[in-house]
Design a protein around this motif. Structure first.
Motif, mmCIF file in Angstrom:
data_model
loop_
_atom_site.group_PDB
_atom_site.id
_atom_site.type_symbol
_atom_site.label_atom_id
_atom_site.label_comp_id
_atom_site.label_asym_id
_atom_site.label_seq_id
_atom_site.Cartn_x
_atom_site.Cartn_y
_atom_site.Cartn_z
ATOM 1 N N ARG A 13 1.246 -1.430 0.056
ATOM 2 C CA ARG A 13 0.716 -0.267 0.213
ATOM 3 C C ARG A 13 0.903 1.481 0.105
ATOM 4 O O ARG A 13 0.351 2.424 -0.813
ATOM 5 N N GLY A 14 1.918 1.034 0.967
ATOM 6 C CA GLY A 14 3.039 2.441 0.779
ATOM 7 C C GLY A 14 3.525 2.624 -0.495
ATOM 8 O O GLY A 14 3.376 3.804 -1.030
ATOM 9 N N GLU A 15 3.554 1.900 -1.345
ATOM 10 C CA GLU A 15 4.425 1.617 -2.577
ATOM 11 C C GLU A 15 3.715 2.166 -3.411
ATOM 12 O O GLU A 15 4.158 3.358 -4.494
ATOM 13 N N LEU A 16 2.524 1.907 -3.218
ATOM 14 C CA LEU A 16 1.266 2.293 -4.054
ATOM 15 C C LEU A 16 1.121 3.553 -3.903
ATOM 16 O O LEU A 16 1.253 4.498 -4.860
ATOM 17 N N ARG A 17 0.841 3.869 -2.205
ATOM 18 C CA ARG A 17 0.526 5.278 -2.424
ATOM 19 C C ARG A 17 1.581 6.319 -2.615
ATOM 20 O O ARG A 17 1.738 7.546 -3.798
ATOM 21 N N TRP A 18 2.932 5.587 -3.277
ATOM 22 C CA TRP A 18 3.898 7.050 -3.385
ATOM 23 C C TRP A 18 3.967 6.943 -4.136
ATOM 24 O O TRP A 18 4.013 8.109 -5.228
ATOM 25 N N LEU A 19 3.037 6.310 -5.812
ATOM 26 C CA LEU A 19 3.122 5.558 -6.801
ATOM 27 C C LEU A 19 2.246 6.852 -7.426
ATOM 28 O O LEU A 19 2.232 7.345 -8.089
ATOM 29 N N ASN A 20 1.099 6.685 -6.829
ATOM 30 C CA ASN A 20 0.510 7.625 -6.545
ATOM 31 C C ASN A 20 0.533 8.672 -6.738
ATOM 32 O O ASN A 20 -0.194 9.641 -7.068
ATOM 33 N N TYR A 21 0.967 8.980 -5.363
ATOM 34 C CA TYR A 21 1.812 10.874 -5.258
ATOM 35 C C TYR A 21 2.683 11.136 -5.897
ATOM 36 O O TYR A 21 2.383 11.878 -6.626
ATOM 37 N N LEU A 22 3.585 9.886 -6.904
ATOM 38 C CA LEU A 22 4.006 10.669 -7.441
ATOM 39 C C LEU A 22 3.321 11.135 -9.399
ATOM 40 O O LEU A 22 3.936 11.777 -10.199
ATOM 41 N N LEU A 23 1.870 10.359 -9.240
ATOM 42 C CA LEU A 23 1.453 10.273 -10.670
ATOM 43 C C LEU A 23 1.002 11.976 -9.903
ATOM 44 O O LEU A 23 0.342 12.954 -11.103
ATOM 45 N N ALA A 24 0.124 12.555 -9.078
ATOM 46 C CA ALA A 24 -0.398 13.128 -8.768
ATOM 47 C C ALA A 24 0.543 14.923 -9.049
ATOM 48 O O ALA A 24 0.536 15.527 -9.641
ATOM 49 N N SER A 66 -6.397 14.717 -1.880
ATOM 50 C CA SER A 66 -7.449 14.479 -1.072
ATOM 51 C C SER A 66 -8.314 13.780 -1.698
ATOM 52 O O SER A 66 -9.395 12.899 -0.553
ATOM 53 N N ARG A 67 -8.604 13.421 -2.824
ATOM 54 C CA ARG A 67 -9.171 12.652 -2.865
ATOM 55 C C ARG A 67 -9.169 11.415 -3.773
ATOM 56 O O ARG A 67 -10.431 10.041 -3.509
ATOM 57 N N LEU A 68 -7.720 11.444 -3.626
ATOM 58 C CA LEU A 68 -7.108 9.750 -4.580
ATOM 59 C C LEU A 68 -6.357 9.141 -3.425
ATOM 60 O O LEU A 68 -5.854 8.109 -3.168
ATOM 61 N N VAL A 69 -5.182 10.212 -3.449
ATOM 62 C CA VAL A 69 -4.008 9.401 -2.835
ATOM 63 C C VAL A 69 -4.027 8.933 -1.551
ATOM 64 O O VAL A 69 -3.722 8.072 -0.852
ATOM 65 N N PHE A 70 -4.478 10.129 -0.828
ATOM 66 C CA PHE A 70 -3.994 9.444 0.493
ATOM 67 C C PHE A 70 -5.737 9.889 1.256
ATOM 68 O O PHE A 70 -6.572 10.342 2.156
ATOM 69 N N ALA A 71 -6.508 9.214 0.444
ATOM 70 C CA ALA A 71 -8.705 9.599 0.578
ATOM 71 C C ALA A 71 -8.709 8.808 1.839
ATOM 72 O O ALA A 71 -9.452 9.361 2.508
ATOM 73 N N ASP A 72 -7.973 7.905 2.101
ATOM 74 C CA ASP A 72 -7.999 6.516 3.604
ATOM 75 C C ASP A 72 -7.431 8.104 4.777
ATOM 76 O O ASP A 72 -8.237 7.340 5.977
ATOM 77 N N ILE A 122 12.592 20.815 -8.031
ATOM 78 C CA ILE A 122 11.132 19.653 -8.530
ATOM 79 C C ILE A 122 12.023 18.918 -7.756
ATOM 80 O O ILE A 122 10.881 17.969 -7.175
ATOM 81 N N VAL A 123 12.746 17.999 -7.924
ATOM 82 C CA VAL A 123 13.500 16.671 -7.067
ATOM 83 C C VAL A 123 12.862 17.186 -5.708
ATOM 84 O O VAL A 123 12.365 16.068 -4.752
ATOM 85 N N VAL A 124 13.824 18.153 -5.232
ATOM 86 C CA VAL A 124 13.795 18.681 -4.040
ATOM 87 C C VAL A 124 12.188 18.470 -2.897
ATOM 88 O O VAL A 124 11.857 17.966 -2.177
ATOM 89 N N SER A 125 11.820 19.214 -3.549
ATOM 90 C CA SER A 125 10.689 19.816 -3.159
ATOM 91 C C SER A 125 9.555 18.499 -3.145
ATOM 92 O O SER A 125 8.894 17.915 -2.499
ATOM 93 N N PHE A 126 9.757 17.457 -4.189
ATOM 94 C CA PHE A 126 8.409 16.256 -3.982
ATOM 95 C C PHE A 126 8.605 15.178 -3.503
ATOM 96 O O PHE A 126 8.341 15.116 -2.234
ATOM 97 N N GLN A 127 10.178 15.397 -2.337
ATOM 98 C CA GLN A 127 10.381 14.230 -1.685
ATOM 99 C C GLN A 127 10.018 15.252 -0.289
ATOM 100 O O GLN A 127 9.272 13.950 0.126
ATOM 101 N N THR A 128 10.433 15.768 -0.099
ATOM 102 C CA THR A 128 9.880 16.884 1.317
ATOM 103 C C THR A 128 8.530 17.356 0.951
ATOM 104 O O THR A 128 8.078 16.621 2.458
ATOM 105 N N THR A 129 8.029 17.371 -0.074
ATOM 106 C CA THR A 129 6.289 17.224 0.219
ATOM 107 C C THR A 129 5.771 16.368 0.334
ATOM 108 O O THR A 129 4.417 16.155 0.826
ATOM 109 N N TYR A 130 6.041 14.937 -0.605
ATOM 110 C CA TYR A 130 5.180 13.425 0.024
ATOM 111 C C TYR A 130 5.095 13.605 1.836
ATOM 112 O O TYR A 130 4.310 12.842 2.201
ATOM 113 N N LEU A 131 6.467 13.437 2.092
ATOM 114 C CA LEU A 131 7.295 12.997 3.542
ATOM 115 C C LEU A 131 6.124 13.849 4.857
ATOM 116 O O LEU A 131 5.451 13.213 5.074
#
Length: 143
Positions: A13-24, A66-72, A122-131
């Protein structure tokens, strides 16, 4: 064996969430980058162009996150908790904006093409905001 199965399912689920976050993030980035480039071409300085593009990306990202990646982990609409999540989401975006504008501004000041500086941002901001969003904004409420 059940705890092992739960651990494996959680990792997936964590891996899928990260991939969904990547798409978002890619969709939000498309909005961000398109506006950034349009504003640069219109003659706006790199830092405000970057900040404006990032702002547009924030809105796109909230809608998808809020509607897809972290909906749970998203609180019910119209609640105080949902309002808190929106504020935290904006806070995480401000952190990402600070990282982005600092990298673009610093890169531009050093004579780098602002487009290359933006790629680094982009690279730095992506990982920062994901975490921040995974562990703070949309974390499960304490029981």
């Amino acid at each position: 064996m059940q705890p092992v199965a739960k651990l494996i399912a959680s990792a997936r689920r964590g891996e899928l969430r990260w991939l969904n976050y990547l798409l978002a993030s890619a969709l939000a980035l498309g909005s961000d980058a398109a506006l950034f480039l349009l504003l640069l071409d219109a003659g706006l300085a790199p830092v405000p162009a970057s900040a404006t593009g990032y702002g547009a990306g924030i809105l796109v990202h909230w809608l998808i996150s809020s509607r897809l990646v972290f909906a749970d982990g998203a609180a019910a609409r119209g609640t105080g908790e949902r309002h808190r999540q929106k504020l935290l989401f904006v806070g995480s975006a401000i952190v990402g904006l600070a990282v982005t504008t600092a990298i673009v501004g610093g890169g531009s000041a050093l004579g780098l093409d602002p487009r290359l500086a933006k790629l680094g941002a982009i690279v730095v901001s992506f990982q920062t905001t994901y975490l921040l969003r995974r562990h703070i904004v949309f974390r499960a409420a304490p029981a």
